[in-house]
Motif scaffolding. Sequence first.
Motif, PDB file in Angstrom:
ATOM      1  N   GLY A   1      59.347  64.918  15.894  1.00 51.67           N
ATOM      2  CA  GLY A   1      60.922  64.340  16.256  1.00 51.67           C
ATOM      3  C   GLY A   1      60.844  62.883  16.187  1.00 51.67           C
ATOM      4  O   GLY A   1      60.228  62.302  16.584  1.00 51.67           O
ATOM      5  N   VAL A   2      61.988  62.286  15.426  1.00 50.61           N
ATOM      6  CA  VAL A   2      62.255  60.972  14.974  1.00 50.61           C
ATOM      7  C   VAL A   2      63.598  60.663  15.456  1.00 50.61           C
ATOM      8  O   VAL A   2      64.640  61.288  15.175  1.00 50.61           O
ATOM      9  N   SER A   3      63.581  59.543  16.276  1.00 50.68           N
ATOM     10  CA  SER A   3      65.019  58.868  16.619  1.00 50.68           C
ATOM     11  C   SER A   3      65.207  57.671  16.057  1.00 50.68           C
ATOM     12  O   SER A   3      64.452  56.735  15.964  1.00 50.68           O
ATOM     13  N   LEU A   4      66.524  57.487  15.427  1.00 52.73           N
ATOM     14  CA  LEU A   4      67.033  56.194  15.001  1.00 52.73           C
ATOM     15  C   LEU A   4      67.687  55.295  16.036  1.00 52.73           C
ATOM     16  O   LEU A   4      68.422  55.730  16.770  1.00 52.73           O
ATOM     17  N   VAL A   5      67.022  54.348  16.488  1.00 54.84           N
ATOM     18  CA  VAL A   5      67.579  53.355  17.447  1.00 54.84           C
ATOM     19  C   VAL A   5      67.873  52.032  16.767  1.00 54.84           C
ATOM     20  O   VAL A   5      67.294  51.849  15.778  1.00 54.84           O
ATOM     21  N   GLY A   6      68.778  51.276  17.739  1.00 58.35           N
ATOM     22  CA  GLY A   6      68.933  49.919  16.911  1.00 58.35           C
ATOM     23  C   GLY A   6      70.417  49.433  17.341  1.00 58.35           C
ATOM     24  O   GLY A   6      71.161  50.109  17.887  1.00 58.35           O
ATOM     25  N   TYR A   7      70.553  48.291  16.838  1.00 60.62           N
ATOM     26  CA  TYR A   7      71.827  47.457  17.159  1.00 60.62           C
ATOM     27  C   TYR A   7      72.878  48.359  16.288  1.00 60.62           C
ATOM     28  O   TYR A   7      72.734  48.897  15.315  1.00 60.62           O
ATOM     29  N   THR A   8      74.181  48.377  16.938  1.00 62.70           N
ATOM     30  CA  THR A   8      75.402  48.968  16.262  1.00 62.70           C
ATOM     31  C   THR A   8      75.602  48.392  15.130  1.00 62.70           C
ATOM     32  O   THR A   8      75.519  46.980  14.784  1.00 62.70           O
ATOM     33  N   ASN A   9      76.019  48.970  13.916  1.00 63.96           N
ATOM     34  CA  ASN A   9      76.308  48.558  12.653  1.00 63.96           C
ATOM     35  C   ASN A   9      74.931  48.217  11.830  1.00 63.96           C
ATOM     36  O   ASN A   9      75.289  47.374  10.803  1.00 63.96           O
ATOM     37  N   ALA A  10      73.921  48.487  12.078  1.00 62.43           N
ATOM     38  CA  ALA A  10      72.591  48.202  11.794  1.00 62.43           C
ATOM     39  C   ALA A  10      72.241  48.994  10.538  1.00 62.43           C
ATOM     40  O   ALA A  10      71.456  48.666   9.688  1.00 62.43           O
ATOM     41  N   GLY A  11      72.964  50.081  10.110  1.00 59.43           N
ATOM     42  CA  GLY A  11      72.858  50.865   9.246  1.00 59.43           C
ATOM     43  C   GLY A  11      72.005  52.080   9.391  1.00 59.43           C
ATOM     44  O   GLY A  11      71.508  52.885   8.639  1.00 59.43           O
ATOM     45  N   LYS A  12      72.064  52.665  10.578  1.00 58.40           N
ATOM     46  CA  LYS A  12      71.352  53.827  11.052  1.00 58.40           C
ATOM     47  C   LYS A  12      71.915  55.151  10.604  1.00 58.40           C
ATOM     48  O   LYS A  12      71.160  55.947   9.997  1.00 58.40           O
ATOM     49  N   SER A  13      73.324  55.385  10.580  1.00 59.37           N
ATOM     50  CA  SER A  13      73.862  56.359   9.789  1.00 59.37           C
ATOM     51  C   SER A  13      73.634  56.468   8.445  1.00 59.37           C
ATOM     52  O   SER A  13      73.377  57.721   7.749  1.00 59.37           O
ATOM     53  N   THR A  14      73.726  55.569   7.659  1.00 56.28           N
ATOM     54  CA  THR A  14      73.464  55.446   6.356  1.00 56.28           C
ATOM     55  C   THR A  14      71.850  55.771   5.927  1.00 56.28           C
ATOM     56  O   THR A  14      71.678  56.500   5.094  1.00 56.28           O
ATOM     57  N   LEU A  15      70.956  55.165   6.867  1.00 58.29           N
ATOM     58  CA  LEU A  15      69.581  55.558   6.584  1.00 58.29           C
ATOM     59  C   LEU A  15      69.354  56.924   6.940  1.00 58.29           C
ATOM     60  O   LEU A  15      68.500  57.741   6.025  1.00 58.29           O
ATOM     61  N   MET A  16      69.988  57.598   7.938  1.00 55.51           N
ATOM     62  CA  MET A  16      69.893  59.033   8.459  1.00 55.51           C
ATOM     63  C   MET A  16      70.374  60.016   7.308  1.00 55.51           C
ATOM     64  O   MET A  16      69.780  61.064   6.761  1.00 55.51           O
ATOM     65  N   ARG A  17      71.499  59.772   6.714  1.00 61.38           N
ATOM     66  CA  ARG A  17      72.040  60.342   5.598  1.00 61.38           C
ATOM     67  C   ARG A  17      71.050  60.428   4.412  1.00 61.38           C
ATOM     68  O   ARG A  17      70.717  61.337   3.591  1.00 61.38           O
TER      69      ARG A  17
END
Length: 462
Positions: A227-243
């Motif tokens: 299991g991997v969780s993307l964490v970080g500051y808002t608008n750092a590009g987490k959703s783009t990286l997940m996609r």
Amino acid sequence: MQTEVKEKPRYAIVASVQLPDVSDVEFEASLTELSELAKTLGFQVVHTFVQKRNSFDRTAYLGVGKLEEIHMFVNRGLRADELEHAPPQLDPSAIEIDVLLVDHEISPSQARNLELAVGCEVMDRTMVILEIFHRNARSRAARAQVEIARLGYMAPRLREAAKLAGPQGRQRSGMGGRGAGESHTELDRRKVRDRIAELQREILAMELERKTQRARRLERQGQGLAGVSLVGYTNAGKSTLMRALTGSEVLVANKLFATLDTTVRAIYPESVPRVLVSDTVGFIKNLPHGLVASFKSTLEEALDAALLLHVIDASDPGFERQLEVTDTVLQEIGADEVPRIRVFNKIDHIGDEAAEAAWTAELQQRYPGCVVMSARRPAEVAALRERIVSFFQQDLVEDEVLLPWSAQQLRGEIYSQCQVLEERAEEEGSWFRVRGEPEQLRRLHEQLNPGSQGREKEYWEV
């Protein structure tokens, strides 16, 4: 013939007090962040008022002189030279200030006095964030959590609202369900308490349901370690990286807090073991504690993960402060001991190739083991994927498995549970040389050779 109705522009001004212990860099970064939050709400910030003081004014946050300056600005219209942050095509005479945004959390009485003094609506930083969460929450759990936070924020402000309302906020005799002498304000506060209690019961029931779903997911994943969780500051590009990592169509927007609900997807192409990636709500400086508590369920994905991807905007001058905020919040929820890879994203926003190379080298020197990349470059995403898969494959072992000809229906199970290195056909059946988790291989041996459980147990203990 239909005519397109354009939404009326909404304009905001910002006010902030710089205290002696706040550096200029930190102060400017906070103001920039508030402007981005305003943009997420649909406001355009046209002017910023700054005041240096030893402490906030207890009455109205700002001093009398600054209040008068803002009042004149709001009520007389704007001059072109005052539109510091507005595009030149704006017509100054058409601008009406809708709201004053304050870059701190202020008390109910300060907000009321400030609103009376400047002549427009006032929203403090906490209220801005709450409103963004309210608009962006999609799931039933997220909406309930946001409502609790909003009600908790509004409850102490009902008395100030009653003062503005006038006589109807005063004490009255009991009627219409109110107790004897119960005021409208007291009734409203009782309703708030009852509603919060009701929402908390709903969230508790949803948490039990969510734990059941998570247990089923972990059961399907064997030991559930991948299991991997993307964490970080808002608008750092987490959703783009997940996609990019999962090939999924998750929401991607250049706004703060575009993602509030946790999304879980399998990494693509799938690997052995199968890796699940979850996105979480972004962190932010001075995130209201009520919201941290309310959104604990979205952050719990980080606790369940075996690996965290800490996504950082490499192009943001204030990334060090953002990194510190994320580290602090992870420590608060007990996720600071989970293995972590720092991923500096958006390196393509730095400049030309020479600038990218120089900044990449500096980041790798300052943060050994980090990944510097752009989520929009497939080759760099593939390299990150390989590093993630390698992390989970480091504890895999090799073994040989015999699949009898009479049990060929289990071939798919071998391929789904293990990494097949070699397959060969012999007289008694198919031999597979595989890599997999020890526990999964033990169960596979038991399934294929029920009579040899004792031998396999002894083998794995060795």
